[in-house]
Design a protein around this motif. Structure first.
Motif, PDB file in Angstrom:
ATOM      1  N   UNK A   1       3.969  -2.849  -8.099  1.00  0.00           N
ATOM      2  CA  UNK A   1       3.139  -2.170  -7.396  1.00  0.00           C
ATOM      3  C   UNK A   1       2.882  -1.611  -8.854  1.00  0.00           C
ATOM      4  N   UNK A   2       1.583  -1.499  -9.368  1.00  0.00           N
ATOM      5  CA  UNK A   2       1.448  -0.560 -11.001  1.00  0.00           C
ATOM      6  C   UNK A   2       1.409   1.505 -10.828  1.00  0.00           C
ATOM      7  N   UNK A   3       1.580   0.848  -9.099  1.00  0.00           N
ATOM      8  CA  UNK A   3       1.207   2.920  -9.151  1.00  0.00           C
ATOM      9  C   UNK A   3       1.898   3.101  -7.706  1.00  0.00           C
ATOM     10  N   UNK A   4       2.391   4.691  -7.704  1.00  0.00           N
ATOM     11  CA  UNK A   4       2.829   4.755  -6.322  1.00  0.00           C
ATOM     12  C   UNK A   4       4.301   4.408  -6.670  1.00  0.00           C
ATOM     13  N   UNK A   5       4.804   5.151  -5.214  1.00  0.00           N
ATOM     14  CA  UNK A   5       6.479   4.326  -4.701  1.00  0.00           C
ATOM     15  C   UNK A   5       6.663   3.243  -3.640  1.00  0.00           C
ATOM     16  N   UNK A   6       6.997   2.248  -4.155  1.00  0.00           N
ATOM     17  CA  UNK A   6       8.113   1.106  -3.519  1.00  0.00           C
ATOM     18  C   UNK A   6       8.805   1.064  -3.100  1.00  0.00           C
ATOM     19  N   UNK A   7       9.512  -0.265  -2.213  1.00  0.00           N
ATOM     20  CA  UNK A   7      10.234  -0.268  -1.237  1.00  0.00           C
ATOM     21  C   UNK A   7      11.049  -1.626  -1.859  1.00  0.00           C
ATOM     22  N   UNK A   8      12.214  -1.927  -2.242  1.00  0.00           N
ATOM     23  CA  UNK A   8      12.328  -3.539  -3.229  1.00  0.00           C
ATOM     24  C   UNK A   8      12.997  -3.364  -1.995  1.00  0.00           C
ATOM     25  N   UNK A   9      13.449  -4.509  -1.238  1.00  0.00           N
ATOM     26  CA  UNK A   9      13.911  -5.053  -0.352  1.00  0.00           C
ATOM     27  C   UNK A   9      15.121  -6.024  -0.589  1.00  0.00           C
ATOM     28  N   UNK A  10      16.191  -6.210  -0.803  1.00  0.00           N
ATOM     29  CA  UNK A  10      17.142  -7.358  -1.500  1.00  0.00           C
ATOM     30  C   UNK A  10      18.280  -7.999  -0.426  1.00  0.00           C
TER      31      UNK A  10
ATOM     32  N   UNK B   1      11.176 -11.056  -8.005  1.00  0.00           N
ATOM     33  CA  UNK B   1      10.880  -9.948  -7.540  1.00  0.00           C
ATOM     34  C   UNK B   1       9.312 -10.715  -6.849  1.00  0.00           C
ATOM     35  N   UNK B   2       9.574 -10.360  -5.684  1.00  0.00           N
ATOM     36  CA  UNK B   2       8.067 -11.270  -4.776  1.00  0.00           C
ATOM     37  C   UNK B   2       6.832 -10.589  -4.549  1.00  0.00           C
ATOM     38  N   UNK B   3       5.804 -11.047  -4.067  1.00  0.00           N
ATOM     39  CA  UNK B   3       4.608 -10.365  -3.637  1.00  0.00           C
ATOM     40  C   UNK B   3       5.143  -8.783  -2.720  1.00  0.00           C
ATOM     41  N   UNK B   4       4.537  -8.056  -3.290  1.00  0.00           N
ATOM     42  CA  UNK B   4       4.535  -6.721  -2.019  1.00  0.00           C
ATOM     43  C   UNK B   4       3.915  -6.825  -0.509  1.00  0.00           C
TER      44      UNK B   4
ATOM     45  N   UNK C   1       6.653   5.777   6.147  1.00  0.00           N
ATOM     46  CA  UNK C   1       6.097   6.399   4.660  1.00  0.00           C
ATOM     47  C   UNK C   1       4.679   5.873   4.205  1.00  0.00           C
ATOM     48  N   UNK C   2       4.737   4.184   4.786  1.00  0.00           N
ATOM     49  CA  UNK C   2       3.397   3.943   4.456  1.00  0.00           C
ATOM     50  C   UNK C   2       3.380   3.151   3.257  1.00  0.00           C
ATOM     51  N   UNK C   3       4.761   2.750   2.651  1.00  0.00           N
ATOM     52  CA  UNK C   3       4.330   2.278   1.127  1.00  0.00           C
ATOM     53  C   UNK C   3       5.532   0.294   1.166  1.00  0.00           C
ATOM     54  N   UNK C   4       4.705  -0.536   0.455  1.00  0.00           N
ATOM     55  CA  UNK C   4       5.053  -1.318   0.412  1.00  0.00           C
ATOM     56  C   UNK C   4       6.728  -1.959   0.412  1.00  0.00           C
ATOM     57  N   UNK C   5       6.657  -3.082   0.639  1.00  0.00           N
ATOM     58  CA  UNK C   5       7.854  -3.501   0.426  1.00  0.00           C
ATOM     59  C   UNK C   5       8.245  -4.719  -0.415  1.00  0.00           C
ATOM     60  N   UNK C   6       8.616  -4.743  -0.973  1.00  0.00           N
ATOM     61  CA  UNK C   6       9.118  -5.751  -2.633  1.00  0.00           C
ATOM     62  C   UNK C   6      10.016  -6.719  -2.148  1.00  0.00           C
TER      63      UNK C   6
END
Length: 171
Positions: free
Chosen positions: A16-25, A140-143, A119-124
């Motif tokens: 994501x270009x802005x805001x925080x996100x969650x990388x799950x691996x 890295x996959x799509x959020x 958190x309403x944040x995307x999972x990446x």
């Protein structure tokens, strides 16, 4: 990185270009957190680590530099989930989580779903593969978002975990 040589990073444009996100691996190597912290420079991350790792002063210092916070995996508390939700909601940092909880497990735990939903944040989805010196890859996959506003049932969590495993396999 000294240990694995050059790491090929694919899919960086998916972040994501802005805001925080969650990388799950998936968690397969002891250097997984270091790889994510050093190879994705688009944002600042924080991590979760088992509390036993913080007992060694040198390792504790190093984990602090990685913005890791301790969790008691045997007796997890609500605060373990509330801390990342708060940081993500405030857009302080993005979060990297390894939902298997251990390098020796392949069973996904669903805490990441609650964190993402609350958190309403995307999972990446992302995956690090250590192949050989200089041929390791971070993909890295799509959020995507967890859309439910209601509590997730066990069946829904199982389906979402299976979908994540398919995303990992496709990376």
């Amino acid at each position: 990185m000294i240990y694995v040589g050059r790491i090929i990073v694919k899919g960086i444009e998916n972040l994501p270009k802005s805001g925080s996100y969650i990388i799950v691996a998936p968690h397969h190597h002891f250097i997984d957190a270091i790889v994510f912290a050093t190879q994705i420079r688009a944002t600042d991350f924080f991590f979760i680590a088992k509390k036993e790792l913080f007992k060694n002063k040198i390792f504790s210092w190093f984990l602090g530099k990685l913005n890791a916070f301790p969790v008691d995996r045997k007796n997890p508390s609500l605060a373990t989930l509330q801390f990342p939700i708060k940081k993500l909601t405030e857009n302080q940092q993005s979060f990297v989580i390894f939902p298997t909880g251990s390098r020796y497990s392949s069973q996904l735990k669903s805490g990441y779903l609650l964190i993402a939903k609350s958190s309403k944040k995307p999972i990446v989805p992302a995956k690090f593969e250590f192949n050989s010196w200089g041929r390791s890859r971070l993909t890295i996959g799509k959020p995507y978002f967890i859309a439910s506003d209601e509590r997730l049932s066990k069946k829904e969590k199982k389906i979402l975990n299976e979908e994540l495993e398919l995303k990992f396999a496709a990376l």
